[in-house]
Design a protein around this motif. Structure first.
Motif, mmCIF file in Angstrom:
data_model
loop_
_atom_site.group_PDB
_atom_site.id
_atom_site.type_symbol
_atom_site.label_atom_id
_atom_site.label_comp_id
_atom_site.label_asym_id
_atom_site.label_seq_id
_atom_site.Cartn_x
_atom_site.Cartn_y
_atom_site.Cartn_z
ATOM 1 N N LEU A 2 0.814 -1.215 0.000
ATOM 2 C CA LEU A 2 0.000 0.000 0.000
ATOM 3 C C LEU A 2 0.845 1.260 0.000
ATOM 4 O O LEU A 2 0.351 2.334 0.270
ATOM 5 C CB LEU A 2 -0.962 -0.009 1.190
ATOM 6 C CG LEU A 2 -2.261 -0.767 0.935
ATOM 7 C CD1 LEU A 2 -3.129 -0.810 2.175
ATOM 8 C CD2 LEU A 2 -3.034 -0.143 -0.220
ATOM 9 N N ASP A 3 2.121 1.110 -0.280
ATOM 10 C CA ASP A 3 2.989 2.267 -0.429
ATOM 11 C C ASP A 3 2.537 3.072 -1.654
ATOM 12 O O ASP A 3 2.166 2.503 -2.687
ATOM 13 C CB ASP A 3 4.432 1.795 -0.607
ATOM 14 C CG ASP A 3 5.385 2.945 -0.779
ATOM 15 O OD1 ASP A 3 5.688 3.257 -1.928
ATOM 16 O OD2 ASP A 3 5.802 3.523 0.238
ATOM 17 N N HIS A 4 2.539 4.407 -1.534
ATOM 18 C CA HIS A 4 2.077 5.248 -2.632
ATOM 19 C C HIS A 4 2.851 4.963 -3.906
ATOM 20 O O HIS A 4 2.270 4.890 -5.007
ATOM 21 C CB HIS A 4 2.197 6.725 -2.256
ATOM 22 C CG HIS A 4 1.672 7.660 -3.312
ATOM 23 N ND1 HIS A 4 2.440 8.076 -4.389
ATOM 24 C CD2 HIS A 4 0.455 8.240 -3.474
ATOM 25 C CE1 HIS A 4 1.715 8.877 -5.148
ATOM 26 N NE2 HIS A 4 0.513 8.989 -4.617
ATOM 27 N N GLY A 51 -5.009 3.705 -3.257
ATOM 28 C CA GLY A 51 -5.040 2.956 -2.006
ATOM 29 C C GLY A 51 -6.383 2.915 -1.316
ATOM 30 O O GLY A 51 -6.471 2.461 -0.178
ATOM 31 N N ASP A 111 -5.322 0.434 3.808
ATOM 32 C CA ASP A 111 -4.206 0.265 4.742
ATOM 33 C C ASP A 111 -4.603 0.530 6.183
ATOM 34 O O ASP A 111 -3.757 0.770 7.037
ATOM 35 C CB ASP A 111 -3.035 1.169 4.352
ATOM 36 C CG ASP A 111 -3.382 2.652 4.414
ATOM 37 O OD1 ASP A 111 -4.585 2.993 4.519
ATOM 38 O OD2 ASP A 111 -2.456 3.482 4.342
ATOM 39 N N ALA A 112 -5.907 0.484 6.458
ATOM 40 C CA ALA A 112 -6.391 0.732 7.813
ATOM 41 C C ALA A 112 -7.614 -0.137 8.066
ATOM 42 O O ALA A 112 -8.338 -0.477 7.127
ATOM 43 C CB ALA A 112 -6.749 2.211 8.001
ATOM 44 N N ALA A 124 -7.066 -4.867 5.562
ATOM 45 C CA ALA A 124 -5.624 -5.014 5.638
ATOM 46 C C ALA A 124 -5.161 -5.586 4.309
ATOM 47 O O ALA A 124 -5.772 -6.517 3.777
ATOM 48 C CB ALA A 124 -5.204 -5.938 6.781
ATOM 49 N N LEU A 125 -4.109 -5.003 3.753
ATOM 50 C CA LEU A 125 -3.525 -5.485 2.507
ATOM 51 C C LEU A 125 -2.046 -5.672 2.743
ATOM 52 O O LEU A 125 -1.309 -4.703 2.909
ATOM 53 C CB LEU A 125 -3.774 -4.492 1.374
ATOM 54 C CG LEU A 125 -3.274 -4.888 -0.010
ATOM 55 C CD1 LEU A 125 -3.951 -6.166 -0.494
ATOM 56 C CD2 LEU A 125 -3.528 -3.759 -1.009
ATOM 57 N N GLY A 126 -1.613 -6.924 2.800
ATOM 58 C CA GLY A 126 -0.249 -7.230 3.186
ATOM 59 C C GLY A 126 0.611 -7.685 2.030
ATOM 60 O O GLY A 126 0.124 -8.004 0.946
#
Length: 205
Positions: free
Chosen positions: A9-11, A70, A145-146, A150-152
């Motif tokens: 989930l990094d931009h 995201g 991402d909250a 959850a996305l791992g």
């Protein structure tokens, strides 16, 4: 941790070409309130191609697609099934449809929602997936991402690519991606579909 660690989930991960993001999400872990599994099938949608909901421009329905990457874009398909997308891409208006998961956690809840079905059938399609995870329109516009999402991170995978499903426009684009050999796909890929080997650097475009 593998090379995807911390990137799902990094931009920078999500703001790449939407087809690249759709491919690299294969193998990532998605849950809603702890129920979910491994993403094994996705489809990419770009705002400049006519199969995308964003093609006509911003509307009340697709507004989330024109916001930050995201976030969840949830819509009802054919007035029956909810579908879950992750807003992604280099420009506003693109998203990745999550078509299938390999169930991992919350199996009892999935089966209660879907009925007693074989494991491979619980999340083998976008509507099935949303029913199993409990996705509804109330999740539209929420960050992935909250909590409750959850996305791992996941490891690079052998990915097969082919045409998207159930479309009448832009049918020639090979923008459907799946985990090669997975029994949890919504349907098989056509013979001769392209398979690419795992990439060691998920941030590469």
């Amino acid at each position: 941790m593998d090379t995807f660690a911390g990137l799902a989930l990094d931009h920078a991960f999500l703001a790449r070409p939407v087809t690249t993001v759709a491919r690299d999400l294969i193998g990532a872990h998605l849950t809603l309130e702890g129920v979910g599994g491994v993403i094994v099938e996705t489809e990419a949608y770009h705002h400049l191609e006519p199969a995308s909901h964003a093609y006509p421009g911003p509307t009340a329905r697709n507004a989330v697609m024109f916001g930050p990457v995201g976030y969840a874009y949830v819509y009802r398909s054919y007035g029956i099934h909810w579908c879950l997308n992750i807003v992604a891409g280099e420009e506003p208006g693109s998203a990745v449809l999550i078509r299938a998961l390999e169930p991992e956690t919350g199996l009892a809840q999935m089966r209660a929602r879907r009925g007693l079905e074989p494991l491979r059938s619980l999340c083998s399609g976008p509507g099935k997936l949303c029913q199993a995870l409990g996705v509804t329109h109330e999740h539209n516009g929420l960050p992935l991402d909250a909590p409750p999402f959850a996305l791992g991170a996941g490891q690079p995978q052998r990915v097969i690519a082919g045409p998207r499903i159930g479309l009448t426009k832009a049918v020639e684009l090979p923008w459907r991606f799946g985990l090669a050999g997975s029994p949890y796909l919504s349907r098989p890929f056509p013979a001769g579909a392209t398979i690419s080997e795992p990439q060691s650097d998920a941030t590469a475009s």
